[in-house]
Design a protein around this motif. Structure first.
Motif, short mmCIF file in Angstrom:
data_model
loop_
_atom_site.label_atom_id
_atom_site.label_comp_id
_atom_site.label_asym_id
_atom_site.label_seq_id
_atom_site.Cartn_x
_atom_site.Cartn_y
_atom_site.Cartn_z
N TYR A 27 28.50 29.79 36.77
CA TYR A 27 28.62 30.84 37.78
C TYR A 27 29.99 31.50 37.66
O TYR A 27 30.96 30.86 37.22
CB TYR A 27 28.48 30.26 39.19
N LEU A 28 30.06 32.75 38.12
CA LEU A 28 31.34 33.47 38.10
C LEU A 28 32.40 32.69 38.87
O LEU A 28 33.56 32.63 38.48
CB LEU A 28 31.14 34.87 38.71
N LYS A 29 31.97 32.07 39.95
CA LYS A 29 32.93 31.33 40.79
C LYS A 29 33.57 30.15 40.04
O LYS A 29 34.71 29.78 40.33
CB LYS A 29 32.22 30.84 42.05
N PRO A 40 40.12 36.49 42.90
CA PRO A 40 38.81 36.49 42.24
C PRO A 40 38.53 37.79 41.49
O PRO A 40 37.98 37.78 40.39
CB PRO A 40 37.83 36.33 43.41
N LYS A 44 37.38 38.11 37.68
CA LYS A 44 36.09 38.77 37.41
C LYS A 44 36.25 39.86 36.35
O LYS A 44 35.45 39.97 35.41
CB LYS A 44 35.57 39.36 38.73
N SER A 63 17.85 37.52 39.82
CA SER A 63 18.55 37.50 41.10
C SER A 63 19.98 36.99 40.95
O SER A 63 20.86 37.38 41.70
CB SER A 63 17.79 36.66 42.14
N THR A 64 20.21 36.11 40.02
CA THR A 64 21.54 35.53 39.84
C THR A 64 21.99 35.74 38.39
O THR A 64 21.17 35.70 37.49
CB THR A 64 21.51 34.01 40.08
N THR A 65 23.29 35.94 38.23
CA THR A 65 23.83 36.06 36.88
C THR A 65 24.70 34.85 36.58
O THR A 65 25.49 34.43 37.43
CB THR A 65 24.69 37.33 36.76
N SER B 169 23.89 39.03 40.01
CA SER B 169 24.93 38.87 41.05
C SER B 169 25.80 40.12 41.13
O SER B 169 27.02 40.05 41.11
CB SER B 169 25.78 37.65 40.71
N ALA B 209 29.92 40.60 39.94
CA ALA B 209 31.19 40.58 40.64
C ALA B 209 31.20 39.56 41.77
O ALA B 209 32.25 39.24 42.31
CB ALA B 209 31.48 41.97 41.21
N PHE B 210 30.03 39.06 42.13
CA PHE B 210 29.91 38.33 43.39
C PHE B 210 29.23 36.97 43.21
O PHE B 210 28.67 36.69 42.16
CB PHE B 210 29.07 39.17 44.37
N PRO B 211 29.23 36.16 44.29
CA PRO B 211 28.52 34.88 44.21
C PRO B 211 27.00 35.06 44.10
O PRO B 211 26.30 34.15 43.66
CB PRO B 211 28.86 34.20 45.54
N TYR B 212 26.48 36.20 44.54
CA TYR B 212 25.03 36.41 44.54
C TYR B 212 24.80 37.91 44.71
O TYR B 212 25.73 38.71 44.68
CB TYR B 212 24.39 35.60 45.68
N LYS B 213 23.55 38.30 44.95
CA LYS B 213 23.25 39.72 45.10
C LYS B 213 23.91 40.31 46.35
O LYS B 213 24.20 39.59 47.31
CB LYS B 213 21.74 39.93 45.17
N MET B 391 33.95 36.97 48.14
CA MET B 391 34.28 36.53 46.78
C MET B 391 35.14 35.27 46.81
O MET B 391 35.05 34.42 45.94
CB MET B 391 35.02 37.65 46.02
N GLU B 392 36.01 35.19 47.83
CA GLU B 392 36.92 34.05 47.95
C GLU B 392 36.20 32.81 48.48
O GLU B 392 36.34 31.73 47.95
CB GLU B 392 38.06 34.43 48.89
N GLU B 393 35.42 33.01 49.54
CA GLU B 393 34.87 31.87 50.28
C GLU B 393 33.39 31.58 50.02
O GLU B 393 32.92 30.49 50.32
CB GLU B 393 35.05 32.09 51.80
N GLY B 394 32.65 32.57 49.52
CA GLY B 394 31.21 32.37 49.33
C GLY B 394 30.92 31.33 48.27
O GLY B 394 31.58 31.31 47.23
N ASN B 396 28.35 29.54 45.39
CA ASN B 396 27.41 30.08 44.42
C ASN B 396 26.05 30.30 45.09
O ASN B 396 25.54 29.42 45.78
CB ASN B 396 27.23 29.13 43.23
N ARG B 397 25.46 31.45 44.89
CA ARG B 397 24.14 31.81 45.43
C ARG B 397 24.12 31.80 46.97
O ARG B 397 23.10 31.50 47.57
CB ARG B 397 23.04 30.91 44.87
#
Lengths: 82, 458
Positions: A27-29, A40, A44, A63-65, B169, B209-213, B391-394, B396-397
């Motif tokens: 995951y990106l995170k 972040p 990214k 739905s997820t990358t 995402s 760019a994000f944890p999910y959509k 982006m900081e706190e979310g 994954n998914r």
């Protein structure tokens, strides 16, 4: 100080290769954790640049990358996408 | 004769509704005939094999599609969704059956020439099957092979000036109602705002760019024709701050039966004489209206912008003049925590009605975008605060709405620099505790013990 792309690339590739024995997509995170002092958004941007450079590649379920080292994992070979 | 026998699918065609099975069969027959003599770039029997594998899925009670893929177009991390089947030898036409998401035009305005051009590309390079439109709003092109992806992308962008939409995402393709282009109720130019945010956030739209959509949707008024309140992480709804505009003479015309209620939308049968008390006043959810001595009165402070009175008497009532947007956050479909509607966070962000210049008023699109940067600065500032927090706190998914539940509204307000206000409280006094922070209290937590002891013995 801004994150240096070459240094960031080395950290990312090292980390992904180290973890590569157990999984090939991240995951990106997960990438944020490699650079705890960076925003972040900065991480990214570098990850997306490395995809453009052909170092990393995206995998999407729709739905997820997820992101991994280019060519890592089974899918490219299995689907004839090498 | 059909390539595969499909008795289970055939049964689906017997119901009262139009069937997708009939549509796919129709396309399969059209491709077999190939009246235009196209040099199909993917297997001609793709639709036949799609029916075949679907029949097998019904028979086996399981899907035969694998999960996801690595394919895309260069420079983009969204817009293409890789799909492969797990029976490629039995159904070679759908061995690879990738989806292409195409950004829909603002307000879904098309020309027939645009649709023909799109289908010319898709008949040649894809299955010819489309989904108009997906839940996000995109034009969805269903089923093509990997070598065709860059070709399709090139033709879309270079010949049609048409971009791909979002998937994965990423920021998903923003969607809007027709707004003030045709609708008298619209309080904002939804298409301008939708286009502006789409262009401003191109990177977020095309690369993860994000944890999910993450979804933006824009409703011009609280009637909510794109239902942004239920379908988007950030819902923008046009609204007004001042009083509903009343034309008392037109109100009387409705009462006297000279103007048809609801613009005549229920005129197919006789519902009897229009009764303003029964059909408008008594249905007001906050009971903030009265019709006294031939005059309609509205206590606007209590109005929750339900739009019912305006919808019933559009010639007599109009939204106020001081217009802007309400922003609601965190709507989503079920998966975790169940489906959620958006939570009203910013009740009113003013949109300057005097800033009404169009692209044609500027020498370049860049100048126009600079103008829009200024016009919508308060909105983009809020959007970016929300994203920074998520982006900081979310996790994954984790959708924004799930994060808001996990960490609480108080944290969300703090992170988005929003002052708490009464509209944020759904059920007053259900929680007797208020947790103050040190910087919110005069004097902080430190005290002068000597001073205290002067009045309080140990």
């Amino acid at each position: 100080m801004a994150l240096d792309k070459a240094e960031a690339q080395k950290v990312i590739v090292d980390q992904l290769e180290k973890k590569g024995k157990s999984k090939s997509k991240f995951y990106l995170k997960d990438f944020y954790a490699f650079f705890p002092d960076e925003k972040p958004r900065t991480v990214k941007n570098i990850v997306n640049e490395l995809v453009g450079d052909g170092i990393l590649e995206y995998w999407s379920s729709g739905s997820t990358t997820m992101i991994g080292l280019k060519g890592a994992g089974k899918q490219a070979g299995a689907e004839g996408e090498d | 004769m059909a390539k595969h026998k499909t008795p289970l699918l055939d049964q689906l065609e017997s119901g009262p509704w139009p069937s997708f099975v009939s549509d796919i069969k129709q396309e399969a027959a059209a491709r077999a005939k190939n009246v235009k003599g196209l040099d199909y770039q993917i297997p001609a029997d793709v639709c036949e094999d799609l029916l075949g594998i679907l029949e097998l899925s019904y028979k086996d009670g399981t899907t035969h599609w694998k999960h996801g893929g690595i394919v895309g177009v260069f420079g983009y991390g969204g817009g293409i969704i890789g799909r492969y089947c797990d029976k490629p030898l039995d159904f070679p036409g759908v061995a690879a059956f990738h989806t292409v998401r195409v950004a829909q035009p603002g307000g879904k305005y098309y020309t027939s020439a645009y649709l023909r051009q799109l289908m010319d590309i898709w008949d040649l390079r894809g299955s010819g099957l489309t989904n108009m439109h997906g839940s996000t709003g995109d034009i969805i092109l269903l089923g093509t092979t990997t070598p065709q992806l860059e070709e399709i992308f090139y033709q879309l962008t270079h010949e049609m000036n048409q971009d791909l939409g979002g998937s994965g995402s990423n920021l998903r393709t923003p969607a809007d109602c027709i707004g003030s282009s045709r609708c008298e109720y619209s309080c904002i130019d939804t298409q301008e705002l939708c286009y502006y945010l789409t262009m401003r956030y191109q990177d977020e739209l095309h690369r993860p760019a994000f944890p999910y959509k993450f979804k933006f949707k824009f409703d011009g008024c609280p009637n909510g024709c794109v239902c942004s309140i239920a379908r988007s992480d950030l819902s923008f709804i046009g609204t007004w701050k001042d009083a509903i505009q009343i034309n008392q003479a037109e109100v009387k015309a409705y009462v006297d039966g000279q103007s048809p209620a609801g613009g005549g939308s229920h005129s197919s049968r006789d519902w009897g004489k229009f009764d303003i008390q029964k059909e408008v006043i008594d249905l007001c959810p906050t009971k903030c209206m009265a019709y006294v001595n031939g005059e309609l009165k509205i206590y606007d402070k209590e109005c929750t912008r339900c739009m019912h009175c305006i919808n019933v008497m559009p010639k007599a009532l109009k939204p106020g003049k001081e217009k802007g947007v309400s922003i609601l956050c965190g709507a989503k479909a079920p998966i975790v925590d169940g489906a959620q509607m958006g939570t009203l966070i910013r009740p009113f962000i003013a949109v300057d009605q005097t800033m009404d210049k169009q692209l044609s008023d500027f020498d370049s699109e860049d100048e126009w975008v600079e103008y829009l940067d200024e016009k919508y600065a308060d909105i983009t500032e809020f959007v970016e605060l929300v994203w920074d927090y998520w982006m900081e706190e979310g996790k994954n998914r984790e959708r924004l709405g799930e994060l808001m539940i996990r960490e609480g509204l108080q944290k969300f307000l703090e992170k988005t620099e929003t002052d708490p206000m009464a509209v944020h409280v759904q059920h007053p006094r259900t929680n007797p505790y208020i947790f103050w922070k040190e910087d919110e209290v005069d004097g902080g937590w430190e005290r002068d013990i000597e001073e205290y002891r002067k009045a309080h013995a140990r």
